[in-house]
Scaffold this motif. Structure first.
Motif, PDB file in Angstrom:
ATOM      1  N   ARG A  42       0.839  -1.205   0.000  1.00 52.27           N
ATOM      2  CA  ARG A  42       0.000   0.000   0.000  1.00 52.27           C
ATOM      3  C   ARG A  42       0.873   1.254   0.000  1.00 52.27           C
ATOM      4  N   ARG A  43       1.944   1.218   0.797  1.00 53.67           N
ATOM      5  CA  ARG A  43       2.832   2.382   0.823  1.00 53.67           C
ATOM      6  C   ARG A  43       3.482   2.594  -0.543  1.00 53.67           C
ATOM      7  N   ALA A  44       3.678   1.504  -1.281  1.00 51.18           N
ATOM      8  CA  ALA A  44       4.250   1.598  -2.627  1.00 51.18           C
ATOM      9  C   ALA A  44       3.182   1.905  -3.679  1.00 51.18           C
ATOM     10  N   GLU A  45       1.932   2.065  -3.235  1.00 51.41           N
ATOM     11  CA  GLU A  45       0.794   2.403  -4.100  1.00 51.41           C
ATOM     12  C   GLU A  45       0.541   1.352  -5.168  1.00 51.41           C
ATOM     13  N   LEU A  46       0.763   0.084  -4.803  1.00 51.56           N
ATOM     14  CA  LEU A  46       0.395  -1.002  -5.702  1.00 51.56           C
ATOM     15  C   LEU A  46      -1.100  -1.263  -5.590  1.00 51.56           C
ATOM     16  N   SER A  47      -1.653  -1.970  -6.565  1.00 50.33           N
ATOM     17  CA  SER A  47      -3.090  -2.212  -6.607  1.00 50.33           C
ATOM     18  C   SER A  47      -3.379  -3.689  -6.799  1.00 50.33           C
ATOM     19  N   GLU A 268      -9.920  14.759  26.286  1.00 55.29           N
ATOM     20  CA  GLU A 268      -9.804  14.747  27.743  1.00 55.29           C
ATOM     21  C   GLU A 268      -8.420  14.291  28.189  1.00 55.29           C
ATOM     22  N   GLU A 269      -7.828  13.341  27.460  1.00 58.84           N
ATOM     23  CA  GLU A 269      -6.521  12.806  27.835  1.00 58.84           C
ATOM     24  C   GLU A 269      -5.374  13.559  27.166  1.00 58.84           C
ATOM     25  N   GLN A 270      -5.718  14.635  26.445  1.00 59.95           N
ATOM     26  CA  GLN A 270      -4.728  15.483  25.774  1.00 59.95           C
ATOM     27  C   GLN A 270      -3.840  14.664  24.828  1.00 59.95           C
ATOM     28  N   ARG A 271      -4.509  13.790  24.072  1.00 56.46           N
ATOM     29  CA  ARG A 271      -3.840  13.024  23.025  1.00 56.46           C
ATOM     30  C   ARG A 271      -4.400  13.461  21.675  1.00 56.46           C
ATOM     31  N   THR A 272      -3.704  13.113  20.615  1.00 56.63           N
ATOM     32  CA  THR A 272      -4.146  13.476  19.273  1.00 56.63           C
ATOM     33  C   THR A 272      -4.533  12.235  18.482  1.00 56.63           C
ATOM     34  N   LEU A 273      -5.366  12.441  17.476  1.00 59.96           N
ATOM     35  CA  LEU A 273      -5.700  11.382  16.527  1.00 59.96           C
ATOM     36  C   LEU A 273      -4.712  11.513  15.370  1.00 59.96           C
ATOM     37  N   ASP A 274      -3.796  10.561  15.284  1.00 61.60           N
ATOM     38  CA  ASP A 274      -2.679  10.683  14.352  1.00 61.60           C
ATOM     39  C   ASP A 274      -2.932  10.010  13.008  1.00 61.60           C
ATOM     40  N   TRP A 275      -3.892   9.091  12.962  1.00 57.74           N
ATOM     41  CA  TRP A 275      -4.092   8.299  11.747  1.00 57.74           C
ATOM     42  C   TRP A 275      -5.547   7.846  11.723  1.00 57.74           C
ATOM     43  N   TRP A 276      -6.202   8.055  10.604  1.00 59.96           N
ATOM     44  CA  TRP A 276      -7.582   7.603  10.420  1.00 59.96           C
ATOM     45  C   TRP A 276      -7.607   6.709   9.188  1.00 59.96           C
ATOM     46  N   LEU A 277      -7.975   5.439   9.389  1.00 58.78           N
ATOM     47  CA  LEU A 277      -8.125   4.476   8.302  1.00 58.78           C
ATOM     48  C   LEU A 277      -9.606   4.196   8.121  1.00 58.78           C
ATOM     49  N   SER A 278     -10.157   4.608   6.997  1.00 57.51           N
ATOM     50  CA  SER A 278     -11.588   4.474   6.745  1.00 57.51           C
ATOM     51  C   SER A 278     -11.864   3.424   5.670  1.00 57.51           C
ATOM     52  N   ASP A 279     -13.040   2.821   5.747  1.00 54.72           N
ATOM     53  CA  ASP A 279     -13.461   1.855   4.730  1.00 54.72           C
ATOM     54  C   ASP A 279     -14.250   2.521   3.607  1.00 54.72           C
ATOM     55  N   MET A 280     -14.221   3.845   3.522  1.00 55.96           N
ATOM     56  CA  MET A 280     -15.003   4.577   2.529  1.00 55.96           C
ATOM     57  C   MET A 280     -14.677   4.139   1.107  1.00 55.96           C
ATOM     58  N   THR A 281     -15.717   4.033   0.278  1.00 56.94           N
ATOM     59  CA  THR A 281     -15.564   3.696  -1.139  1.00 56.94           C
ATOM     60  C   THR A 281     -15.911   4.911  -1.994  1.00 56.94           C
ATOM     61  N   PHE A 310      -7.771   5.639   2.941  1.00 53.69           N
ATOM     62  CA  PHE A 310      -8.946   4.825   2.625  1.00 53.69           C
ATOM     63  C   PHE A 310      -8.483   3.458   2.120  1.00 53.69           C
ATOM     64  N   LEU A 311      -8.955   2.412   2.765  1.00 52.35           N
ATOM     65  CA  LEU A 311      -8.491   1.060   2.448  1.00 52.35           C
ATOM     66  C   LEU A 311      -8.846   0.628   1.034  1.00 52.35           C
ATOM     67  N   SER A 312      -9.997   1.074   0.529  1.00 52.03           N
ATOM     68  CA  SER A 312     -10.501   0.578  -0.749  1.00 52.03           C
ATOM     69  C   SER A 312      -9.673   1.033  -1.944  1.00 52.03           C
ATOM     70  N   GLU A 313      -8.823   2.025  -1.766  1.00 50.14           N
ATOM     71  CA  GLU A 313      -8.060   2.556  -2.895  1.00 50.14           C
ATOM     72  C   GLU A 313      -7.152   1.512  -3.531  1.00 50.14           C
ATOM     73  N   CYS A 314      -6.602   0.604  -2.725  1.00 50.74           N
ATOM     74  CA  CYS A 314      -5.705  -0.434  -3.246  1.00 50.74           C
ATOM     75  C   CYS A 314      -6.277  -1.843  -3.115  1.00 50.74           C
ATOM     76  N   LEU A 315      -7.150  -2.034  -2.118  1.00 51.46           N
ATOM     77  CA  LEU A 315      -7.622  -3.373  -1.770  1.00 51.46           C
ATOM     78  C   LEU A 315      -9.037  -3.671  -2.225  1.00 51.46           C
ATOM     79  N   GLY A 316      -9.733  -2.676  -2.744  1.00 49.19           N
ATOM     80  CA  GLY A 316     -11.141  -2.857  -3.055  1.00 49.19           C
ATOM     81  C   GLY A 316     -11.973  -2.816  -1.788  1.00 49.19           C
ATOM     82  N   ASP A 317     -13.274  -2.965  -1.953  1.00 48.91           N
ATOM     83  CA  ASP A 317     -14.188  -2.964  -0.814  1.00 48.91           C
ATOM     84  C   ASP A 317     -14.123  -4.334  -0.146  1.00 48.91           C
ATOM     85  N   LEU A 318     -13.526  -4.400   1.042  1.00 49.23           N
ATOM     86  CA  LEU A 318     -13.309  -5.669   1.732  1.00 49.23           C
ATOM     87  C   LEU A 318     -14.458  -6.080   2.647  1.00 49.23           C
TER      88      LEU A 318
END
Length: 364
Positions: A42-47, A268-281, A310-318
């Motif tokens: 995925r990091r290499a943008e393969l499909s 509340e815990e003063q942490r950040t959201l660093d990465w969001w992985l969505s299943d959006m198509t 978005f996971l579907s970009e390389c893997l399709g809708d899983l």
């Protein structure tokens, strides 16, 4: 009109008590044979996309992201069972020997159709196939099945987290499997105009695969000398009234409310959201929902340097395997520092309206 019920949720770690830890992952999909390969490719943008033998009404071959080492004639449970079994076996092999007298739960995420009576036999075939490698190791697992499609993992982790917290089991093996490489599924999606046929852009490119991971109580992981890869922080589920088959305006209430359970804890815990992985198509309804939910969930916790993928970009809708695959990728990415994330949010949106979110974090 009565007020909507609050999202169903569970918190772990910090003031909420010991968090279950992730001690192993496994994945198999059209792109790769393992979590590491999936992350790297995925990091290499393969499909994983290729033409299939299925044809759309316009005569064009349907493009999917299939596992091309499987027989092209197989479909349904004949594909689901071997995909799931091979992936679970990969996980068990990586764990090695479980502690003596360890109690195990097997929590399975499946496509929504397998919740129907018409598909009962297929569901049982998959369940039996997954229980077999555990029984061969002398284990008698407590089995729980969530046939809720994309959002299944969140509902599954509510169950797995509860049995771990209550000390009913020592280890929970959690995962999902799905495929659209099936004549009945293709026919249904085409009838619903939800399958990409080369012309209809308001549609998804389907995929198939499985992913499993092991959750353990911290003291069990220490006793077994398993590496702690990440920890489970928060799980939340809700419902979205707007679906592809009704005329209800999409307000993204389900995904927003479930997501805010996570972001409020992070704030509340003063942490950040660093990465969001969505299943959006690429489906318009899914895009619109995400566009509404994203700023509401992330505006006060997600910095500009955070990663949104978005996971579907390389893997399709899983389908039911999307969130488990996302978790396996997230663990790899956090361990390897690419992206540089200490927290990752996984989100899933089922066709039925179920919405689920899962927050995991890197073990410090």
């Amino acid at each position: 009109m009565s007020a909507p019920l609050p999202p169903e949720s569970a918190h772990f770690g910090g003031r909420f008590g010991a968090a279950p830890v992730i001690v192993g992952t496994a994945a198999w999909n059209g792109l790769a044979f393992s979590p590491y390969q999936t992350w790297a490719f995925r990091r290499a943008e393969l499909s994983a996309f290729s033409e299939t033998p299925f044809r759309a009404p316009n005569g064009k071959k349907v493009t999917m992201a299939p596992i091309r080492t499987l027989p092209t004639r197989d479909s349904g449970a004949a594909r689901l069972a071997p995909i799931a079994t091979r992936t679970l076996t990969q996980l068990l092999d990586s764990l090695g020997e479980l502690p003596p007298n360890a109690t195990v739960a097997l929590v399975i995420c499946l496509p929504e159709r397998l919740g129907d009576k018409a598909f009962r036999e297929q569901r049982l075939q998959v369940e039996r196939a997954l229980v077999k490698p555990l029984e061969e190791r002398g284990l008698k697992p407590l089995v729980h099945v969530e046939p809720r499609g994309h959002a299944s993992l969140a509902f599954a982790l509510l169950e797995a987290g509860a049995v771990l917290r209550n000390r009913q089991v020592d280890v929970a093996l959690v995962g999902g499997v799905d495929t659209s490489y099936d004549p009945e599924v293709v026919e249904t999606l085409i009838a619903q105009q939800r399958l990409f046929d080369g012309e209809n852009l308001n549609a998804a490119l389907a995929g198939e695969g499985a992913a499993f991971f092991a959750l353990a109580r911290p003291e069990v992981a220490k006793r077994a000398r398993w590496p702690v890869l990440a920890r489970l922080d928060t799980v939340a589920t809700d419902r979205e009234p707007a679906r592809w088959d009704n005329e209800v305006p999409c307000m993204a209430t389900g995904l927003t409310r479930a997501g805010r359970v996570v972001s409020e804890r992070l704030r509340e815990e003063q942490r950040t959201l660093d990465w969001w992985l969505s299943d959006m198509t690429a489906e318009e309804l899914r895009i619109h929902e995400f566009q509404l939910a994203w700023p509401r969930v992330a505006h006060d916790v997600m910095p500009p340097t955070a990663a949104l993928e978005f996971l579907s970009e390389c893997l399709g809708d899983l389908g039911a395997a999307a969130m488990p695959t996302g978790l396996a990728i997230a663990v790899e990415g956090m361990l390897r520092g690419d992206p540089g994330a200490a927290t990752c949010l996984l989100t899933g949106s089922s066709a039925s309206g179920d919405r689920g979110v899962v927050l995991i974090s890197r073990e410090e």
